[in-house]
Write a protein that holds these residues in place. Structure first.
Motif, mmCIF file in Angstrom:
data_model
loop_
_atom_site.group_PDB
_atom_site.id
_atom_site.type_symbol
_atom_site.label_atom_id
_atom_site.label_comp_id
_atom_site.label_asym_id
_atom_site.label_seq_id
_atom_site.Cartn_x
_atom_site.Cartn_y
_atom_site.Cartn_z
ATOM 1 N N THR A 111 -23.068 3.577 9.190
ATOM 2 C CA THR A 111 -24.288 4.341 8.884
ATOM 3 C C THR A 111 -25.432 4.051 9.845
ATOM 4 O O THR A 111 -26.506 4.654 9.704
ATOM 5 N N ALA A 112 -25.249 3.146 10.799
ATOM 6 C CA ALA A 112 -26.317 2.820 11.734
ATOM 7 C C ALA A 112 -26.696 4.052 12.562
ATOM 8 O O ALA A 112 -25.829 4.715 13.139
ATOM 9 N N ASP A 113 -27.985 4.368 12.593
ATOM 10 C CA ASP A 113 -28.513 5.498 13.364
ATOM 11 C C ASP A 113 -27.920 6.825 12.946
ATOM 12 O O ASP A 113 -27.816 7.752 13.755
ATOM 13 N N VAL B 74 -27.252 -7.798 4.099
ATOM 14 C CA VAL B 74 -26.708 -6.545 4.631
ATOM 15 C C VAL B 74 -26.402 -5.554 3.514
ATOM 16 O O VAL B 74 -26.675 -4.349 3.635
ATOM 17 N N ILE B 75 -25.839 -6.056 2.397
ATOM 18 C CA ILE B 75 -25.325 -5.138 1.377
ATOM 19 C C ILE B 75 -26.432 -4.310 0.743
ATOM 20 O O ILE B 75 -26.212 -3.169 0.340
ATOM 21 N N TYR B 76 -27.661 -4.847 0.663
ATOM 22 C CA TYR B 76 -28.771 -4.064 0.114
ATOM 23 C C TYR B 76 -29.027 -2.826 0.971
ATOM 24 O O TYR B 76 -29.148 -1.705 0.464
ATOM 25 N N VAL B 77 -29.119 -3.034 2.274
ATOM 26 C CA VAL B 77 -29.395 -1.921 3.189
ATOM 27 C C VAL B 77 -28.207 -0.963 3.241
ATOM 28 O O VAL B 77 -28.373 0.265 3.178
ATOM 29 N N TYR B 78 -27.015 -1.521 3.340
ATOM 30 C CA TYR B 78 -25.802 -0.710 3.487
ATOM 31 C C TYR B 78 -25.590 0.193 2.272
ATOM 32 O O TYR B 78 -25.251 1.373 2.401
ATOM 33 N N ALA C 48 -38.540 -4.340 5.745
ATOM 34 C CA ALA C 48 -39.347 -4.603 4.560
ATOM 35 C C ALA C 48 -38.527 -5.241 3.452
ATOM 36 O O ALA C 48 -38.993 -6.140 2.752
ATOM 37 N N GLY C 49 -37.290 -4.785 3.278
ATOM 38 C CA GLY C 49 -36.446 -5.357 2.238
ATOM 39 C C GLY C 49 -36.109 -6.812 2.492
ATOM 40 O O GLY C 49 -36.041 -7.626 1.563
ATOM 41 N N ILE C 50 -35.912 -7.184 3.742
ATOM 42 C CA ILE C 50 -35.546 -8.556 4.078
ATOM 43 C C ILE C 50 -36.753 -9.486 4.004
ATOM 44 O O ILE C 50 -36.609 -10.690 3.806
#
Length: 541
Positions: free
Chosen positions: A490-492, A423-427, A212-214
């Motif tokens: 932080t993945a999964d 990437v940095i937004y999600v990370y 959604a963010g992307i």
């Protein structure tokens, strides 16, 4: 129950959320217009010193047939062809009658209208930096207002101010007024970016927030490309500014369709309004709000009632290390992104085509992020930063008479830094704990805007040393790529809720299947739906 469990019960990314993302994506197109329009409105066309007062027309110094003049013959447009004799030596005479500008590409720009060349050329870059500083002020001002008055109100206010002041820019009588009006527009940019992103994510389950963010980033890229076409058709800077600003008036219907954040309403003890919104969302998604859910008892903050401040981001060792690295990566991303974007005119190729391709390259960049991000956040962040930095350094070795090679490398660099930006937004949202997530993103945004302020100033160094901006834009992301490897994966992994969880982070902790941030239908676990609830929902519609 936590709020995310209720959100999952009513559909964490259903039809209601998808319609909402349409509403928050449309302003992103206008944001791209405002962010990149100075590439065209502030462009410096070929020019030479005005030699004859008979052809001078006011301050603009345009003359008929200016396109036919050979501007390449003027070795220094800042000096007249006259020579002043001083004893045994000669001295060139500064241009005193104004300048003649080529109209081959632009009918008019802020540079040609106010003669922002030679000794005044620095004002153009300073104006861009002041505009970027408006984004910094806006991130603080509208961020605080959103926490107090709600995301919806501040988003509507930002769009309204952006439209009004954007139109006003087109009628600026002089350069100082132009810069002030652009500064106000810059503040509204942050108001739209922050609150659209937060409003969307607060209505979306965490598992879908990456996608959604992307989606909003895709809309920004679309605006990036459309601007090239609009600017190609409209070569006068005032008409172009009006063309990109006036469509904001069409968004007046947002007053009736844009919802408030139910999460924010609950946090501010406006439970009845939140329940009404949640029921409406559930109905649109083909669900109902389970009657057993006691919304007023939701633990929407993920545990703990202690109020945290920005100081908590650097109070403990692990939080301090991660926060400082993230702040730097945000700074570098914006610095290099706008360094590339605002420096496109130096590549020596067709400006409109290059601008279009620069926007087009953002689509595959963000698409690649969707593919690789589920595998690893850390290596994705580091790898994309490295691509952006290496491309900049390779450009240093390419001669200026190879514009196609320079443009190709610039595209690669733009690809890498755009992907890193996504990437940095999600990370960042996954690294900061729940109690500090909004604060961490807000402070990170402030550091990012500092990079935006410096980007035009660094580009200005090109006049003295063309390699200096490229070296800076190359080394800084490479350092960020190295630092990113020190961040946790932080993945999964379950999201941390408290500072204590961050300090005791264990990478061996397996993902939690029943984590409340997922998108599964949890309505069965919170009670069945009865006929009375269905009748109540029908009455609401």
């Amino acid at each position: 129950m936590k709020f995310d469990q209720i959100l999952s019960a009513i559909g964490g990314f259903g039809r209601y959320q998808k319609i909402l993302y349409i509403w928050i994506c449309l302003p992103q197109i206008l944001l791209a217009f405002h962010m990149m329009v100075s590439i065209f409105t502030g462009a410096t066309p070929p020019h030479q010193c005005q030699e004859s007062s008979s052809s001078e027309v006011g301050n603009q110094s345009f003359i008929p047939g200016a396109v036919a003049l050979n501007f390449s013959l003027s070795d220094s447009p800042c000096f007249s062809s006259d020579v002043l004799l001083l004893g045994n030596r000669t001295e060139r005479v500064p241009c005193g009658r104004g300048w003649v500008y080529s109209q081959e590409t632009f009918q008019s720009t802020t540079v040609t209208e106010w003669d922002l060349v030679c000794n005044e050329a620095r004002l153009n870059s300073i104006g861009s930096s002041i505009y970027m500083s408006g984004l910094l002020v806006g991130s603080v001002l509208f961020g605080a207002m959103a926490d107090r008055y709600g995301r919806r109100f501040v988003l509507l206010l930002s769009i309204a101010l952006q439209t009004v002041f954007g139109v006003a820019v087109a009628f600026a009588p002089n350069f100082p007024v132009y810069v002030i009006l652009r500064f106000v527009v810059g503040t509204t940019i942050s108001g739209v970016i922050i609150n659209a992103f937060v409003l969307g994510t607060e209505w979306t389950c965490t598992k879908r927030r990456m996608l959604a963010g992307i989606i909003t980033d895709y809309a920004f890229g679309l605006g990036y490309m459309l601007l090239a076409g609009v600017a190609y058709l409209i070569r006068d800077w005032r008409k172009l500014q009006l063309a990109i600003s006036a469509p904001g008036f069409l968004l007046i219907f947002y007053i009736w369709v844009l919802p408030q954040s139910a999460r924010w309403l609950l946090a501010n003890d406006r439970r009845e309004e939140a329940i009404t919104l949640l029921r409406k969302a559930a109905l649109i998604n083909g669900r109902v709000l389970p009657p057993a859910v006691q919304v007023e008892k939701c633990d929407i903050f993920g545990g703990g009632k202690r109020r945290h401040t920005a100081v908590d981001l650097v109070r403990t060792p692990q939080m301090r290390k991660r926060a400082i690295i993230l702040f730097y990566i945000w700074f570098v991303n914006v610095l290099v992104y706008y360094g590339f974007s605002l420096g496109v005119s130096r590549l020596g190729s067709d400006l409109y085509l290059t601008q279009f391709v620069f926007g087009l390259v953002e689509i595959p960049a963000r698409s690649l992020v969707l593919v690789v991000l589920p595998c690893s956040r850390r290596f994705s962040q580091s790898g994309f930063l490295a691509v952006g930095g290496l491309a900049c350094l390779l450009m240093v070795a390419v001669p200026a008479d190879h514009p196609n090679v320079l443009t190709g490398l610039a595209m690669v660099g733009k690809f890498g830094i755009t992907a890193s930006f996504a990437v940095i937004y999600v990370y960042t949202a996954e690294i900061f704990p729940t109690v500090l997530r909004q604060t961490g993103i807000g402070v990170s945004s402030m550091f990012a805007r500092m990079g935006g302020v410096l980007a035009p100033i660094i580009n200005m160094l090109d006049n003295h040393s063309p390699t200096t901006p490229l070296v800076i834009f190359g080394i800084t992301p490479l350092l960020g790529a190295i630092l990113a490897l020190a961040l946790p994966e932080t993945a999964d992994r379950p999201l941390p809720d408290t500072v204590e969880e961050v300090e005791n982070w264990d990478i061996r902790t397996p993902p939690t299947k029943d984590h409340p941030d997922m998108c599964e239908d949890v309505s069965q676990s919170v009670g069945s739906i009865d006929k009375q609830e269905l009748r109540h929902l029908a009455s609401l519609t």
